[in-house]
Design a protein around this motif. Structure first.
Motif, short mmCIF file in Angstrom:
data_model
loop_
_atom_site.label_atom_id
_atom_site.label_comp_id
_atom_site.label_asym_id
_atom_site.label_seq_id
_atom_site.Cartn_x
_atom_site.Cartn_y
_atom_site.Cartn_z
N ILE A 135 15.41 -3.36 7.43
CA ILE A 135 14.56 -2.24 7.86
C ILE A 135 14.16 -1.37 6.67
O ILE A 135 13.06 -0.81 6.63
N GLY A 136 15.04 -1.28 5.68
CA GLY A 136 14.76 -0.43 4.53
C GLY A 136 13.85 -1.05 3.49
O GLY A 136 13.34 -0.33 2.62
N VAL A 137 13.62 -2.36 3.56
CA VAL A 137 12.79 -3.04 2.56
C VAL A 137 11.36 -2.47 2.51
O VAL A 137 10.85 -2.19 1.42
N PRO A 138 10.67 -2.30 3.65
CA PRO A 138 9.31 -1.73 3.57
C PRO A 138 9.27 -0.36 2.89
O PRO A 138 8.34 -0.08 2.13
N PHE A 143 6.26 2.00 -3.03
CA PHE A 143 5.83 2.64 -4.27
C PHE A 143 5.24 1.65 -5.26
O PHE A 143 5.33 1.83 -6.47
N GLY A 144 4.65 0.59 -4.73
CA GLY A 144 3.94 -0.34 -5.60
C GLY A 144 4.44 -1.76 -5.55
O GLY A 144 3.89 -2.62 -6.23
N GLY A 145 5.49 -2.03 -4.78
CA GLY A 145 6.01 -3.39 -4.71
C GLY A 145 5.03 -4.34 -4.06
O GLY A 145 4.78 -5.43 -4.57
N MET A 146 4.46 -3.93 -2.93
CA MET A 146 3.45 -4.72 -2.23
C MET A 146 2.39 -3.77 -1.69
O MET A 146 2.71 -2.69 -1.18
N LYS A 151 0.08 0.95 1.10
CA LYS A 151 -1.05 1.48 1.87
C LYS A 151 -0.58 2.19 3.13
O LYS A 151 -1.07 3.26 3.49
N ILE A 152 0.38 1.60 3.82
CA ILE A 152 0.88 2.18 5.07
C ILE A 152 1.83 3.34 4.79
O ILE A 152 2.01 4.22 5.63
N ASP A 153 2.45 3.36 3.62
CA ASP A 153 3.42 4.41 3.23
C ASP A 153 4.60 4.45 4.21
O ASP A 153 4.83 5.43 4.90
N PHE A 154 5.32 3.35 4.24
CA PHE A 154 6.49 3.27 5.11
C PHE A 154 7.54 4.32 4.75
O PHE A 154 8.20 4.88 5.62
N PHE A 155 7.68 4.58 3.45
CA PHE A 155 8.68 5.55 3.02
C PHE A 155 8.41 6.93 3.62
O PHE A 155 9.31 7.58 4.16
#
Length: 229
Positions: A135-138, A143-146, A151-155
């Motif tokens: 769950i924490g991967v997105p 911050f630039g990984g994918m 674009k969605i800014d999951f963080f």
């Protein structure tokens, strides 16, 4: 609000889980008071250190969270004598704080699976830890990984939902459960088992049943208006 709830482990079941491990004779009032005092004192002390440092380094005062830790602090460390040593110590302690917080948070679902589902602790810890990692991967890749995660800014969404809304709602539901479902009498009985001089009982009951839920609801309404506005 989210930081206050998180630092005190409120609204997420952590205090309830760890509270189930203590002895009946432990003084809950004293323990809660010392935890709250210590947490608030450290937070104020950190503020007295951080804000003058930001002013000294000519950094904006309204920065916080991720930006403060991973963007502003490295700049500050690079501008002070021995900054590399302070940076190493700071981020090492930050890793320890993150690890211990993760362990305490994982204990809630792990304890449920062990006690209610009769899973082994090893199995519960591995499965819950793996799911938490997935769950924490997105958020970690925001911050630039994918590009899709950036674009969605999951963080940002995770931080807002779980750091602000979920903790407040959890605290509200706990107040409702203790005050109206489980019952104040049962709660007072548990408190009296370790403290027979609960002098603030009327104030605590009023806060539990009326003041705290109302305050959380008002804050949630304010957050909703802030987001929609």
């Amino acid at each position: 609000l989210g930081q206050a709830f998180f630092s005190l482990s409120l609204g997420m079941g952590t205090m309830i889980t760890y509270g189930s491990y203590i002895s009946k004779s432990d003084n809950l009032v004293s323990s809660a008071g010392w935890v709250t005092f210590s947490d608030t004192f450290i937070a104020l002390l950190a503020g007295l250190i951080i804000f003058p440092t930001l002013a000294f380094a000519h950094q904006p005062m309204d920065v916080g969270g991720f930006g403060l830790v991973f963007q502003v602090f490295p700049i500050i460390f690079s501008q002070i004598p021995g900054g590399y040593i302070f940076a190493l110590l700071f981020f090492s302690l930050l890793c320890v704080a993150a690890l211990t917080s993760t362990i305490s948070l994982l204990e809630v679902p792990v304890a449920y699976l062990v006690d209610e589902r009769e899973w082994s602790r090893k199995k519960a810890a591995l499965i819950v830890g793996f799911l938490s990692f997935v769950i924490g991967v997105p958020a970690a890749l925001s911050f630039g990984g994918m590009k899709i995660f950036t674009k969605i800014d999951f963080f940002g969404k995770f931080d807002f939902i779980f750091g602000n809304i979920s903790l407040a709602v959890g605290a509200l539901l706990i107040c409702v459960f203790v005050g109206y479902v489980w019952g104040v009498k049962n709660a007072i009985k548990e408190i009296f088992s370790g403290n027979h001089k609960f002098k603030i009982k009327p104030l605590w009951v009023f806060s539990l049943k009326f003041l705290s839920p109302l305050a959380v609801i008002i804050i949630l309404i304010f957050i909703k208006k802030l987001v929609s506005g």
